[in-house]
Design an enzyme around this catalytic site. Structure first.
Site, short mmCIF file in Angstrom:
data_model
loop_
_atom_site.label_atom_id
_atom_site.label_comp_id
_atom_site.label_asym_id
_atom_site.label_seq_id
_atom_site.Cartn_x
_atom_site.Cartn_y
_atom_site.Cartn_z
N GLY A 157 0.82 -1.21 0.00
CA GLY A 157 0.00 0.00 0.00
C GLY A 157 0.85 1.26 0.00
CB ILE A 208 1.46 4.31 4.79
CG1 ILE A 208 0.58 5.54 4.62
CG2 ILE A 208 2.42 4.50 5.98
CD1 ILE A 208 -0.33 5.82 5.82
CG ASP A 252 -1.07 -5.32 0.10
OD1 ASP A 252 -2.19 -5.43 -0.45
OD2 ASP A 252 -0.64 -4.24 0.54
CB THR A 261 -10.97 -5.65 6.06
OG1 THR A 261 -11.46 -6.37 4.92
CG2 THR A 261 -9.48 -5.36 5.85
CB ALA A 282 -1.59 1.81 11.12
CE1 TYR A 284 -10.65 2.75 8.11
CE2 TYR A 284 -10.72 5.10 8.65
CZ TYR A 284 -10.00 3.96 8.31
OH TYR A 284 -8.64 4.02 8.21
CE LYS A 330 -7.65 1.42 11.54
NZ LYS A 330 -6.81 0.31 11.03
#
Length: 324
Positions: free
Chosen positions: A10, A12, A31, A99, A121, A153, A157
């Site tokens: 990805g 980053i 990935d 995910t 992250a 989202y 997180k």
């Protein structure tokens, strides 16, 4: 040192892989290429100096046997893999939640099994609908209703953060949690709603720059190499263990002024077109009016804070997109 980076193809993740390879580490990447790209890391694979030190696996982090092997091999783990971008969250809400939550649970399970230090992250989106600035790590969380899937989202997180901290407190797992604020730079695509590459691409084509909402919402932007430096320093800092730390930029700007600045820097003839949120994203979207980080904790823990100006960041993105 052997480093595992989930989502390493990805935007980053590829910069993080590059920095660890430059430092002399062995880098293992997993990935599924749902938002990553082999184009981001092919130059690393083709570099003779890195030929025997980069190992790429195109697979999902939900693959138990694969993650068992990779986590066991490596010394530290950066968990960068996640559903990315507002458009992805709205288009694939269930897949995004699975995910983010199940993927992080799997990573933490494996790291706990082998007692491997892990960086999770997270995102500035977990703060929700605050209007004050700067945002500090101890601020309360303010979300909209669950009917607005935009908040799924942020909530997923935040659940990742809770799970990581629970592993730290219950099992003594060495976890580091970072809340990233609008990371930008070369290799980022506008395909998933990322505002700067989208604006720059439109400006270079002299197309109307589409600003969602009224453009008064403000953001700060962080150069990707500053983010990578912060992540590596936090991973190396014992003081960061069990901590949640902001990683963000230094200049607050409205999205409307950002569009004007990009037009000026590219010499574009683009006009600015305002598009209502419900027209751009549908009924499930709400925006955050302001998102500005405090980086005092990051500097206290590592001695480092991002310092790249917005003009520098934009010049790098413009040069990269021109080259493409």
């Amino acid at each position: 040192m052997r480093v595992l980076i989930t989502g390493g193809a990805g935007f980053i993740g590829s910069h993080l892989a590059e920095s660890h390879l430059e430092r002399g580490d062995d880098v293992y990447i997993i990935d599924d290429l749902s938002t990553g790209s082999m184009d981001n890391i092919r130059f690393l694979q083709d570099n003779p100096a890195y030929k025997n030190r980069i190992f790429v696996h195109i697979n999902t982090i939900l693959n138990h046997d694969m993650m068992l092997e990779l986590t066991g091999i490596c010394d530290v783990v950066y968990h960068m893999a996640a559903a990315v971008g507002v458009q992805t969250i709205l288009d694939k809400p269930l897949e995004s939640i699975v995910t983010n939550i199940q993927g992080t649970e799997k990573i933490l399970e494996m790291c706990n099994k082998f007692k491997k230090r892990v960086l999770i992250a997270s995102t500035s989106e977990v703060y929700g609908k605050h209007l004050h600035a700067p945002l500090v790590e101890t601020d309360n969380i303010i979300y909209g209703p669950s009917s607005k899937f935009r908040w799924s989202y942020a909530a997923s997180k935040l659940m990742d953060e809770f799970t990581a901290l629970a592993h730290h407190r219950t099992n003594g797992l060495e976890v580091v949690i970072t809340r990233l604020f609008n990371t930008v730079g070369p290799r980022q695509t506008g395909a998933y709603g990322m505002v700067i590459p989208r604006f720059v691409t439109q400006a270079l084509k002299n197309e109307p720059i589409t600003v969602f909402g009224d453009g008064t919402q403000t953001r700060t932007f962080t150069y990707v190499k500053d983010v990578v430096s912060a992540l590596m320093k936090l991973m190396a800092s014992e003081k960061a263990t069990g901590q949640v730390t902001n990683v963000g930029g230094i200049e607050e700007i409205s999205i409307l002024d950002l569009a004007r600045k990009i037009i000026d820097m590219t010499g574009s003839t683009s006009t600015i077109q305002l598009i209502p949120y419900d027209e751009a994203f549908g009924k499930d979207f709400e925006d955050m009016q302001r998102r500005v980080p405090s980086t005092e904790k990051l500097e206290r823990l590592t001695g480092f804070a991002p310092d790249k100006s917005l003009d520098f960041i934009l010049s790098q993105v413009i040069a990269y997109i021109k080259s493409k």
